[in-house]
Design an enzyme around this catalytic site. Structure first.
Site, PDB file in Angstrom:
ATOM      1  N   ALA A 187       4.198  -8.546  -6.735  1.00 30.22           N
ATOM      2  CA  ALA A 187       3.923  -9.983  -6.727  1.00 30.22           C
ATOM      3  C   ALA A 187       3.138 -10.372  -5.479  1.00 30.22           C
ATOM      4  CB  ALA A 187       5.221 -10.773  -6.815  1.00 30.22           C
ATOM      5  N   GLU A 188       3.549  -9.862  -4.307  1.00 30.58           N
ATOM      6  CA  GLU A 188       2.794 -10.081  -3.075  1.00 30.58           C
ATOM      7  C   GLU A 188       2.856  -8.862  -2.186  1.00 30.58           C
ATOM      8  OE1 GLU A 188       2.992 -14.226  -4.408  1.00 30.58           O
ATOM      9  OE2 GLU A 188       4.620 -12.788  -4.100  1.00 30.58           O
ATOM     10  N   THR A 189       1.773  -8.654  -1.452  1.00 30.24           N
ATOM     11  CA  THR A 189       1.747  -7.732  -0.329  1.00 30.24           C
ATOM     12  C   THR A 189       1.457  -8.555   0.919  1.00 30.24           C
ATOM     13  OG1 THR A 189       0.979  -5.876  -1.687  1.00 30.24           O
ATOM     14  CG2 THR A 189       0.618  -5.716   0.704  1.00 30.24           C
TER      15      THR A 189
END
Length: 268
Positions: free
Chosen positions: A44-46
């Site tokens: 979903a996010e880095t």
């Protein structure tokens, strides 16, 4: 090579909560490369964190979904603090991340729970909700509000759990994400789900930034500043929440490390 950590945030065991990638850097990378890395990681996010010179507990942070850079992310900030305290031997109990949304302080409690000091983003009621919202969600909410994200309020947890949204229709709405929420039961004050197909995240397992909007809403609705929340995605996640004075909220949770490694990427 880049150091890389895969952390399950808002989780007390692997395979729950929201997976985040964390890349600690010595110097910033080009935005295009960070976007490529985030797309390759396909979480979903880095988060990418860079220390500020002369300030050992202050870092710059940026967050990328597989498709775009975003302005605020809770679970990847929680994951970044976990990496610093658990793996990179950051001294003390506080770290501050500088972001597009201003300074974000994270405090480590004696129980190893981490607390995010985030902006409060109260939603405003929409008298004329998007005409396609009910069809896109698969059910009609009894109230619709908006801040950065659109908030669809339902009467029961069962209604939120039963949603099977049309992701293409949700992506056509002009909001970063769509939050579906309802009162909880027992010790859980409210539940939610978060859909972000517009930014490359069809359903986010646990969304810290959404609680910048949910906390002020439910604190007002329920008449109390301290709340327990649960995001009822397939993976699920628990959050301890507090509405503070000064337009801030506290969002607390745990994190566990799933993997530690290196990204074998050449860059200059």
């Amino acid at each position: 090579m880049l150091r890389y950590f895969h952390i399950d945030a808002f989780a007390q065991a692997p395979f729950t909560g929201n997976p985040a990638g964390v890349c600690p850097l010595e110097t910033p990378l080009p935005a295009a490369l960070m976007q490529q890395l985030a797309a390759e990681n396909n979480l979903a996010e880095t988060a990418f964190i860079v220390p500020r010179a002369g300030t050992p507990a202050e870092y710059d942070i940026r967050w990328f979904t597989p498709a775009v850079e975003i302005d605020l992310c809770g679970h990847a900030t929680l994951a970044s603090a976990h990496v610093l305290f658990t793996h990179l031997n950051l001294a003390g109990t506080e770290v501050t991340f500088h972001s597009q949304s201003g300074p974000l302080r994270v405090t480590r409690e004696s129980t190893s729970r981490l607390t995010l000091d985030f902006p409060s983003r109260p939603p405003q009621r929409l008298e004329t909700p998007p005409a396609t919202l009910a069809e896109a969600l698969g059910a009609a909410p009894h109230a619709v509000l908006a801040a950065r994200d659109l908030v669809a309020v339902f009467a029961t947890e069962a209604e939120v759990a039963a949603l099977r949204p049309d992701m293409a229709a949700l992506a056509a709405l002009d909001y970063t994400g769509i939050i579906a929420t309802a009162p909880g039961t027992g010790e859980i004050d409210f539940v939610s789900r978060f859909f972000g197909p517009r930014v490359g995240v069809p359903e986010d397992p646990v969304t810290g930034s959404a609680h910048s909007t949910l906390i002020p809403f439910w604190a007002t609705e329920l008449g109390k500043p301290e709340l327990r929340a649960r995001q009822i995605s397939a993976r699920g996640g628990d959050l301890w929440c507090r509405l503070r004075e000064g337009e801030r909220v506290d969002i607390s949770g745990y994190a566990v490390t799933y993997a530690v490694g290196e990204l074998l990427v050449a860059f200059s």
